[in-house]
Design an enzyme around this catalytic site. Structure first.
Site, mmCIF file in Angstrom:
data_model
loop_
_atom_site.group_PDB
_atom_site.id
_atom_site.type_symbol
_atom_site.label_atom_id
_atom_site.label_comp_id
_atom_site.label_asym_id
_atom_site.label_seq_id
_atom_site.Cartn_x
_atom_site.Cartn_y
_atom_site.Cartn_z
ATOM 1 N N CYS A 1 70.994 -54.420 -0.267
ATOM 2 C CA CYS A 1 71.922 -53.303 -0.080
ATOM 3 C C CYS A 1 73.178 -53.456 -0.924
ATOM 4 C CB CYS A 1 72.296 -53.149 1.396
ATOM 5 S SG CYS A 1 73.457 -54.388 1.984
ATOM 6 N N CYS B 1 71.334 -59.682 3.513
ATOM 7 C CA CYS B 1 72.168 -59.669 4.714
ATOM 8 C C CYS B 1 71.396 -60.269 5.889
ATOM 9 C CB CYS B 1 72.545 -58.235 5.097
ATOM 10 S SG CYS B 1 73.634 -57.432 3.938
ATOM 11 N N CYS C 1 72.218 -53.960 7.063
ATOM 12 C CA CYS C 1 71.634 -53.876 5.733
ATOM 13 C C CYS C 1 70.832 -52.572 5.599
ATOM 14 C CB CYS C 1 70.729 -55.087 5.505
ATOM 15 S SG CYS C 1 70.245 -55.333 3.786
#
Lengths: 299, 234, 259
Positions: free
Chosen positions: A246, A268, A274
């Site tokens: 992301c 993440c 995320c």
């Protein structure tokens, strides 16, 4: 196998007297921020180490109107999180969610969500070892005295050892904090990355250690200070690259091994955070919509 | 002449509990006074109690009868009845004692052995070192030995280190137990010079000198202890 | 406080273990800079007495007054426990016979020395480390051993480390329980020399328990001889050892082996 009849369990599995006992311990814990309150931990239908302390705390505070989120290492879909969520679905029938903002009770193992928590939310931590001083002083009688008398020099001995052995404070999780200027507290094995989020958090933070039979709490907006030295300040982990999926630059990243040739990615640890970012159109270098992916693929 | 020490009616006997409580009387009814600048020789046959008397003055031996007053700073201290910390104060500042034997901790250098009483007296380290080195040199202890422990030295060398240690601090009263025994003529003369210098400074000295010539050279009077002897019952 | 005031005043201390007497009717004063030796054979009550006067064992009777830095005299068992514990890790020190009882074996030498400093609020790593290094020097341990744990040290080094760990907070009163007990003779001599130097340089007041009369003679100004829980004789060290009066003291002194 037969489906167990939900009616055969009391709401949230524990009987009402047990829940009252736990709530009394919780009230005391909230009244004395950071102080470890002993409680009569029950046998739960799962082994110690699977979050029995956190589950009992959640069971004592959850009501039929609550919305529950359960995470393990930041993720909603790992085994521990899934089984605890299923457990509460079965014994309370409450609504569950992966959306941090929507949840009223969040039970966690090892992480605090990236999304800021708000007033009215409760964050329940599963704690394996509640005693921050135990590493250096194994006698429980002695550590209790040290808490009572605020003799916390020993905590800095641990940090001193870190610096002398590694050149910096190498403790990266269960990093000791001082709560409301009084009690030394082990924030459970959350990464120190999350320590600043505990400070003056609008949500109520509750900690349950099932095997050790201890409950402690941080009321909303309580000062939580990570210990450090004047010349070796507390700092959180930093990564050299953003999340591969992301593109987030300020989140806690997990390393994921991709193959046995050294291929890896950092993503993440908060899976919902995320996914939300990806849904909003944010892209990391390994996500399908990223320009790098269109040209040469993964390095 | 100002009075420095006054001994009144003292007596001494030893009770040996490990030998069926045998009592060995030594002397009784001793009276004497000593003034600044006096150098009194204790005399008497071997066994008359010369060393015992001296040790009682130093409060090393217990005294059951009488009083031993010592002028300490501007007060009189009774060494028989004073509290231990008072006696230690008297020993640090007023009363020096040079015994026949050197008793030191292994590993401590000769220079430190000599400097120790000066440090306790409150003399600064640099000044104490200068003085200690001067005394050791004067007493013919070669500088090569100063950093070594005196435990490895010969008897004569140990005796001279002991004298350097005793004379490093200028006590108003000094007790000397055969300071010149086991010394050769040259070193004996040096020690007698040291004693004379102390006496000229006004130090009151009580000493045991077996060497009659030495005694005649430096002593202002003699005190024969034999006359106070108590015969043993045995 | 004037130099004439005692630092520690012990009056009629008794410790009873049920019907058994640990020690009884013990009184003494300890003055600043004074070293008091307690001698006697095993079981004579000397360690019991040491534990009682050092705040670790509540006596059955008697009082122990300490002249605090704030110039007020306090009975140590009438203090609150936090006050007493604070006193014990700042103004007091306790050197155990077995260094393992007085050290944290799992953390480095530097941290062992730094602990008391961090306990009173030192929060500068560099300063703590610098002070630890200087204390290692004072107890003759090379500073390249600073980050090693005491378990890698010899017995003599461990004992010296324990002393540094205790003295770093600048205590005025030190209790020692057979500090040279488990060491071989050459190591013992070095430690005695070191202790004597530190006691004199820092003007420490010391209560030292030992069964070794040679150690007592070298370190202490004053001696108490204990037998069956009671003090049978006390006085200047050289007086007690050279002209002992009590039958038991005479027996002790006459029992010393001559080398």
């Amino acid at each position: 196998m037969e489906m167990v009849d939900k009616q055969s369990y009391n709401f949230a599995y524990l009987d009402e007297q047990t829940k009252r006992m736990i709530r009394r311990a919780l009230l005391k814990a909230v009244a004395i921020p950071g102080y470890q309150v002993p409680f009569a931990s029950r046998e739960m239908p799962m082994p110690y180490g699977w979050g029995t302390g956190g589950i009992q705390v959640t069971a004592a505070v959850i009501g039929p109107e609550d919305v529950l989120k359960v995470i393990d290492q930041g993720s909603d879909d790992t085994t521990n999180a899934v089984s605890i969520r299923k457990f509460f679905t079965k014994v309370t029938n409450v609504e569950t969610t992966e959306d941090t903002a929507k949840a009223t009770v969040i039970q966690t193992r090892h992480r605090i969500p990236e999304t800021d928590l708000t007033e009215g939310q409760i964050l329940v931590y599963q704690v394996p070892i509640p005693e921050p001083l135990r590493f250096l002083e194994p006698r429980e009688t002695e550590t209790r005295k040290m808490h009572a008398m605020e003799e916390y020099g020993l905590m800095h001995v641990k940090l001193y050892e870190d610096i002398s052995q590694h050149g910096e404070i190498a403790t990266t999780y269960a990093y000791p904090v001082e709560v409301a200027g009084r009690y030394m507290m082990d924030p459970s094995p959350t990464p120190k990355f999350d320590n600043p989020k505990m400070d003056r958090m609008p949500a109520l933070q509750l900690f349950g250690a099932g095997r050790e039979k201890r409950i402690y709490a941080i009321p909303p907006y309580t000062t939580v200070k990570s210990l450090d030295f004047d010349d070796h300040k507390f700092s959180i982990q930093k990564w050299e690259q953003p999340c591969a999926l992301c593109g987030a630059e300020e989140s806690f990243l997990d390393e994921v091994i991709l193959d046995d040739h050294g291929g890896r990615m950092f993503v993440c640890s908060d899976s919902h955070f995320c996914q939300t970012r990806q849904d909003e159109g944010h892209r990391g270098e390994m996500s399908p919509g990223h320009p790098l992916q269109k040209r040469e693929g993964v390095q | 002449m100002s009075e420095m020490m006054r001994v009144e009616n003292i007596a001494k006997s030893f009770t040996l509990h490990v030998q069926q409580g045998a009592v060995i009387p030594v002397f009784k009814n001793i009276n004497m006074t000593m003034n600044a600048g006096d150098c009194i020789a204790l005399t008497g046959a071997s066994g008359a109690g010369k060393s015992t008397f001296m040790r009682m003055v130093y409060a090393n031996y217990v005294c059951h009868e009488g009083n031993i007053f010592v002028r300490h700073l501007n007060d009189w201290v009774d060494m028989v009845h004073a509290e231990p910390h008072t006696i230690l104060n008297v020993r640090r500042h007023t009363l020096g004692y040079v015994s026949q034997f050197l008793r030191v901790i292994p590993r401590v250098s000769t220079l430190d052995v000599v400097m120790e009483p000066m440090k306790i007296f409150g003399i600064a380290a640099e000044e104490a070192q200068v003085k200690a080195e001067g005394l050791l040199a004067r007493l013919n202890i070669p500088p090569a030995l100063w950093s070594l422990s005196p435990l490895t030295f010969s008897g004569g060398e140990q005796q001279r280190v002991n004298i350097a240690r005793g004379f490093a601090t200028e006590y108003p009263i000094m007790l000397l137990d055969e300071p010149t025994a086991s010394l050769d003529a040259e070193n004996k003369a040096i020690v007698l010079d040291l004693i004379t210098e102390a006496k000229d400074r006004g130090t009151a000295i009580l000493g045991i000198f077996h060497d009659a010539a030495a005694r005649d050279a430096i002593c202002t009077s003699e005190f024969d202890i034999s006359q106070y002897r108590v015969a043993s019952d045995a | 406080m004037t130099p004439q005031d005692p630092l520690l005043t012990v009056r009629d201390i008794a410790v009873h273990y049920g019907d058994r007497v640990g020690c009884e009717q013990v009184s003494f004063d300890l003055f600043p800079g004074e070293v008091l030796g307690i001698v006697g054979e095993s079981g004579s009550g000397k360690s019991t007495l040491l534990n009682a006067v050092s705040g670790q064992l509540l006596p059955s009777a008697g009082s122990i007054h300490y002249n605090t830095r704030l110039s007020d005299v306090r009975e140590i068992y009438e203090m609150s426990e936090p006050e007493r514990r604070f006193l014990m890790r700042t103004d007091w020190a306790f050197v155990h016979q077995n260094p393992r009882d007085g050290l944290r074996m799992g953390v480095s030498a530097g941290a062992n020395i730094g602990e008391r400093l961090m306990g009173v609020g030192w929060r500068h790593y560099g300063e703590i480390r610098g002070t630890a290094a200087s204390w290692l020097g004072k107890v003759e341990i090379a500073d390249d051993r600073m980050d090693d744990t005491p378990s890698t040290f010899s017995g003599g080094m461990q004992q010296r480390l324990q002393i540094a760990r205790n003295l770093v907070s600048g205590p005025r009163l030190v209790f020692m329980d057979e500090p040279t007990g488990g060491l071989d003779v050459s190591v013992q001599a070095r430690l005695l020399d070191l202790l004597r130097g530190l006691v004199a340089d820092l003007n420490l007041s010391v209560v030292i328990v030992t069964h070794d009369l040679a150690v007592a003679r070298l370190l202490s100004h004053r001696l108490m001889v204990m037998q069956g829980g009671r003090v049978v004789e006390s006085g200047l060290t050289d007086q007690v050892l050279d002209d002992p009066q009590h039958p038991y003291s005479q027996l002790l002194v006459s029992s010393i082996l001559q080398v």
